[in-house]
Scaffold this motif. Structure first.
Motif, PDB file in Angstrom:
ATOM      1  N   GLU A 120      83.637 -29.466  -1.672  1.00  0.00           N
ATOM      2  CA  GLU A 120      82.096 -29.541  -1.779  1.00  0.00           C
ATOM      3  C   GLU A 120      81.468 -28.656  -3.146  1.00  0.00           C
ATOM      4  OE1 GLU A 120      83.603 -31.215   1.607  1.00  0.00           O
ATOM      5  OE2 GLU A 120      83.798 -28.960   0.805  1.00  0.00           O
ATOM      6  N   ASP A 121      82.050 -27.619  -3.266  1.00  0.00           N
ATOM      7  CA  ASP A 121      81.765 -26.668  -4.273  1.00  0.00           C
ATOM      8  C   ASP A 121      81.678 -27.400  -5.522  1.00  0.00           C
ATOM      9  OD1 ASP A 121      81.069 -24.421  -2.531  1.00  0.00           O
ATOM     10  OD2 ASP A 121      83.170 -24.337  -2.295  1.00  0.00           O
ATOM     11  N   VAL A 122      82.674 -28.095  -5.922  1.00  0.00           N
ATOM     12  CA  VAL A 122      82.909 -28.711  -7.229  1.00  0.00           C
ATOM     13  C   VAL A 122      82.246 -30.025  -7.184  1.00  0.00           C
ATOM     14  CG1 VAL A 122      84.742 -30.039  -8.734  1.00  0.00           C
ATOM     15  CG2 VAL A 122      85.476 -28.134  -7.211  1.00  0.00           C
ATOM     16  N   ALA A 123      81.944 -30.595  -6.088  1.00  0.00           N
ATOM     17  CA  ALA A 123      80.964 -31.724  -5.939  1.00  0.00           C
ATOM     18  C   ALA A 123      79.632 -31.510  -6.246  1.00  0.00           C
ATOM     19  CB  ALA A 123      81.083 -32.457  -4.481  1.00  0.00           C
ATOM     20  N   ALA A 124      79.111 -30.266  -6.026  1.00  0.00           N
ATOM     21  CA  ALA A 124      77.944 -29.845  -6.418  1.00  0.00           C
ATOM     22  C   ALA A 124      77.643 -29.974  -7.757  1.00  0.00           C
ATOM     23  CB  ALA A 124      77.385 -28.402  -5.814  1.00  0.00           C
ATOM     24  N   SER A 125      78.658 -29.275  -8.617  1.00  0.00           N
ATOM     25  CA  SER A 125      78.518 -29.585 -10.042  1.00  0.00           C
ATOM     26  C   SER A 125      78.873 -30.909 -10.782  1.00  0.00           C
ATOM     27  CB  SER A 125      79.780 -28.504 -10.791  1.00  0.00           C
ATOM     28  OG  SER A 125      79.479 -27.154 -10.468  1.00  0.00           O
ATOM     29  N   VAL A 126      79.593 -31.526 -10.037  1.00  0.00           N
ATOM     30  CA  VAL A 126      79.525 -33.078 -10.128  1.00  0.00           C
ATOM     31  C   VAL A 126      77.969 -33.703 -10.328  1.00  0.00           C
ATOM     32  CG1 VAL A 126      80.166 -35.496  -9.667  1.00  0.00           C
ATOM     33  CG2 VAL A 126      82.019 -33.627  -9.671  1.00  0.00           C
ATOM     34  N   LEU A 127      77.364 -33.442  -9.236  1.00  0.00           N
ATOM     35  CA  LEU A 127      75.903 -33.925  -8.984  1.00  0.00           C
ATOM     36  C   LEU A 127      75.045 -33.391 -10.082  1.00  0.00           C
ATOM     37  CD1 LEU A 127      73.568 -35.375  -7.345  1.00  0.00           C
ATOM     38  CD2 LEU A 127      73.529 -33.132  -6.105  1.00  0.00           C
ATOM     39  N   PHE A 128      75.259 -31.992 -10.489  1.00  0.00           N
ATOM     40  CA  PHE A 128      74.284 -31.372 -11.593  1.00  0.00           C
ATOM     41  C   PHE A 128      74.610 -32.257 -12.625  1.00  0.00           C
ATOM     42  CE2 PHE A 128      74.142 -28.490 -14.889  1.00  0.00           C
ATOM     43  CZ  PHE A 128      72.629 -28.348 -15.009  1.00  0.00           C
ATOM     44  N   LEU A 129      75.768 -32.394 -13.330  1.00  0.00           N
ATOM     45  CA  LEU A 129      76.134 -32.983 -14.513  1.00  0.00           C
ATOM     46  C   LEU A 129      75.801 -34.527 -14.363  1.00  0.00           C
ATOM     47  CD1 LEU A 129      79.158 -31.123 -15.347  1.00  0.00           C
ATOM     48  CD2 LEU A 129      77.209 -30.830 -16.361  1.00  0.00           C
ATOM     49  N   ALA A 130      75.705 -35.094 -13.148  1.00  0.00           N
ATOM     50  CA  ALA A 130      75.458 -36.619 -13.184  1.00  0.00           C
ATOM     51  C   ALA A 130      73.886 -36.805 -13.440  1.00  0.00           C
ATOM     52  CB  ALA A 130      76.007 -37.223 -11.892  1.00  0.00           C
ATOM     53  N   SER A 131      73.233 -35.771 -12.883  1.00  0.00           N
ATOM     54  CA  SER A 131      71.599 -35.955 -12.838  1.00  0.00           C
ATOM     55  C   SER A 131      70.900 -35.793 -14.057  1.00  0.00           C
ATOM     56  CB  SER A 131      71.165 -34.843 -11.731  1.00  0.00           C
ATOM     57  OG  SER A 131      71.083 -33.652 -12.223  1.00  0.00           O
ATOM     58  N   ASP A 132      69.650 -36.252 -13.807  1.00  0.00           N
ATOM     59  CA  ASP A 132      68.662 -35.951 -15.380  1.00  0.00           C
ATOM     60  C   ASP A 132      68.531 -34.569 -15.567  1.00  0.00           C
ATOM     61  OD1 ASP A 132      69.084 -38.702 -15.747  1.00  0.00           O
ATOM     62  OD2 ASP A 132      67.116 -38.924 -14.677  1.00  0.00           O
ATOM     63  N   GLU A 133      68.804 -33.626 -14.399  1.00  0.00           N
ATOM     64  CA  GLU A 133      68.708 -32.026 -14.609  1.00  0.00           C
ATOM     65  C   GLU A 133      69.402 -31.613 -16.023  1.00  0.00           C
ATOM     66  OE1 GLU A 133      69.533 -30.598 -10.955  1.00  0.00           O
ATOM     67  OE2 GLU A 133      68.055 -31.983  -9.978  1.00  0.00           O
ATOM     68  N   ALA A 134      70.646 -32.351 -16.074  1.00  0.00           N
ATOM     69  CA  ALA A 134      71.374 -31.809 -17.160  1.00  0.00           C
ATOM     70  C   ALA A 134      71.757 -32.627 -18.465  1.00  0.00           C
ATOM     71  CB  ALA A 134      73.106 -32.068 -16.717  1.00  0.00           C
ATOM     72  N   ARG A 135      70.353 -33.165 -18.696  1.00  0.00           N
ATOM     73  CA  ARG A 135      70.060 -34.368 -19.761  1.00  0.00           C
ATOM     74  C   ARG A 135      70.594 -33.372 -20.964  1.00  0.00           C
ATOM     75  NH1 ARG A 135      63.567 -35.158 -20.374  1.00  0.00           N
ATOM     76  NH2 ARG A 135      63.118 -33.029 -20.928  1.00  0.00           N
ATOM     77  N   ALA A 136      70.500 -32.135 -21.214  1.00  0.00           N
ATOM     78  CA  ALA A 136      70.622 -31.530 -22.460  1.00  0.00           C
ATOM     79  C   ALA A 136      72.092 -30.969 -22.566  1.00  0.00           C
ATOM     80  CB  ALA A 136      69.697 -30.374 -22.751  1.00  0.00           C
ATOM     81  N   ILE A 137      72.887 -31.396 -21.382  1.00  0.00           N
ATOM     82  CA  ILE A 137      74.242 -30.610 -21.354  1.00  0.00           C
ATOM     83  C   ILE A 137      75.383 -31.767 -21.825  1.00  0.00           C
ATOM     84  CG2 ILE A 137      75.948 -29.730 -20.052  1.00  0.00           C
ATOM     85  CD1 ILE A 137      73.652 -28.297 -18.447  1.00  0.00           C
ATOM     86  N   ASN A 138      76.076 -31.412 -22.845  1.00  0.00           N
ATOM     87  CA  ASN A 138      77.045 -32.400 -23.404  1.00  0.00           C
ATOM     88  C   ASN A 138      78.037 -31.620 -24.256  1.00  0.00           C
ATOM     89  OD1 ASN A 138      77.833 -34.785 -24.263  1.00  0.00           O
ATOM     90  ND2 ASN A 138      76.994 -34.997 -26.094  1.00  0.00           N
ATOM     91  N   GLY A 139      79.185 -32.141 -23.940  1.00  0.00           N
ATOM     92  CA  GLY A 139      80.433 -31.515 -24.248  1.00  0.00           C
ATOM     93  C   GLY A 139      80.537 -29.999 -23.949  1.00  0.00           C
ATOM     94  N   VAL A 140      80.379 -29.814 -22.582  1.00  0.00           N
ATOM     95  CA  VAL A 140      80.355 -28.535 -22.249  1.00  0.00           C
ATOM     96  C   VAL A 140      81.696 -28.350 -21.232  1.00  0.00           C
ATOM     97  CG1 VAL A 140      79.417 -26.899 -20.387  1.00  0.00           C
ATOM     98  CG2 VAL A 140      77.825 -27.844 -22.134  1.00  0.00           C
ATOM     99  N   GLU A 141      82.430 -27.549 -21.129  1.00  0.00           N
ATOM    100  CA  GLU A 141      83.467 -27.333 -20.282  1.00  0.00           C
ATOM    101  C   GLU A 141      83.244 -26.005 -19.056  1.00  0.00           C
ATOM    102  OE1 GLU A 141      86.579 -25.656 -22.795  1.00  0.00           O
ATOM    103  OE2 GLU A 141      86.712 -27.763 -23.697  1.00  0.00           O
ATOM    104  N   LEU A 142      82.727 -26.707 -17.859  1.00  0.00           N
ATOM    105  CA  LEU A 142      82.156 -25.663 -16.867  1.00  0.00           C
ATOM    106  C   LEU A 142      83.361 -25.336 -15.984  1.00  0.00           C
ATOM    107  CD1 LEU A 142      79.634 -24.733 -15.330  1.00  0.00           C
ATOM    108  CD2 LEU A 142      79.337 -26.999 -14.354  1.00  0.00           C
ATOM    109  N   ARG A 143      83.314 -24.251 -15.918  1.00  0.00           N
ATOM    110  CA  ARG A 143      84.404 -23.307 -15.038  1.00  0.00           C
ATOM    111  C   ARG A 143      83.751 -23.178 -13.449  1.00  0.00           C
ATOM    112  NH1 ARG A 143      84.745 -19.716 -19.086  1.00  0.00           N
ATOM    113  NH2 ARG A 143      84.132 -18.032 -17.676  1.00  0.00           N
ATOM    114  N   VAL A 144      84.511 -23.885 -12.632  1.00  0.00           N
ATOM    115  CA  VAL A 144      84.061 -23.712 -11.313  1.00  0.00           C
ATOM    116  C   VAL A 144      85.278 -22.773 -10.440  1.00  0.00           C
ATOM    117  CG1 VAL A 144      83.411 -24.761  -9.095  1.00  0.00           C
ATOM    118  CG2 VAL A 144      83.126 -26.049 -11.511  1.00  0.00           C
TER     119      VAL A 144
END
Length: 260
Positions: free
Chosen positions: A227-251
């Protein structure tokens, strides 16, 4: 085509269509549940038909299941065509399916190397290629599951580490291409470490309770939950992350920055 009005109107991904590979268990299942709870129509793909169908039934009418061998090129085309016919578009692609085979450079067979590469890396290549063909007119978010093993040396999981390194490099190339061609598709990678799933439980020595090593028991512990990783999936899927591209997000609970 599935009517999107059935989804939650207050969710962070309301009205979006998501495909989650390896979605029957672990990180994939947690991601499917959360995306659906936040308003998306979710198609779960997996080889485990029983678990996948059970999860879709648990989630309800906003979820469906399709059997899918992610290493098979023809099946990728069939799944994307299924998405097109059923939903009309694809907004979120979570390339999560993967396997883990232990072995150092001295112990890994060529057969195991090829098997891990097919499931972990070839599948992401095929998913991105086929997914972009459907996504490029309307845009969307591609989230590829890599690993801390792609960034740091793991002598005991050579093929896995190499496959996840390939995922990270491929994702950067996809992000650049989509930006240059103005597809409005973002592509990012997640790099978990120490996630307690059915797959990782098997790696613990007998007598060790992995639950005692999670951040549930101590926030400074290394291991987290799907569920901790899923929270980051949701963030990157949402429009809240519209300016985030090509990022390597560590969880990874800070594991990567530990010097000792």
């Amino acid at each position: 085509m599935m009517p999107l009005e059935q989804t939650s109107k207050n969710g962070r991904v309301h009205g979006k269509v998501a495909l989650v590979t390896g979605g029957a268990k672990g990180i994939g299942a947690a991601s499917a549940r959360l995306l659906a709870a936040e308003g998306a129509q979710v198609l779960i793909s997996d080889l485990d038909v029983e678990a996948g169908q059970a999860l879709a039934a648990e989630i309800g009418p906003t979820a469906a299941f399709i059997r899918h061998d992610v290493s098979n090129e023809d099946q990728w085309r069939q799944v994307i065509e299924h998405v097109r016919k059923r939903y009309g578009r694809l907004d979120i692609l979570v390339n999560n399916a993967g396997i883990l085979i232990a072995g150092s450079i001295e112990e890994t067979s060529l057969a195991d190397w090829h098997k891990v590469m097919r499931v972990n890396a070839d599948s992401v290549f095929l998913g991105c290629r086929e997914g972009i063909a459907l996504m490029k007119d309307s845009g969307g978010s591609i989230i590829n599951l890599s690993s801390i093993a792609a960034l740091a040396g793991r002598d005991d999981y050579l093929a896995y580490s190499a496959s996840k390194g390939a995922v990270a490099a491929l994702s950067r190339s996809v992000a650049v291409m989509c930006r240059r061609r103005k597809y409005r598709i973002r592509c990012n990678t997640l790099h978990p470490d120490g996630v307690l799933t059915d797959m990782t439980r098997g790696g613990f020595p007998e007598g060790i309770d992995p639950n005692r090593l999670t951040i549930d028991s101590d926030p400074m512990n290394r291991m987290c939950r799907p569920e901790d990783v899923a929270a980051s999936v949701l963030f990157l899927a949402s429009d809240e992350a519209r300016a985030i591209n090509g990022v390597e997000l560590r969880v990874d609970s800070g594991q990567m920055v530990m010097s000792i």
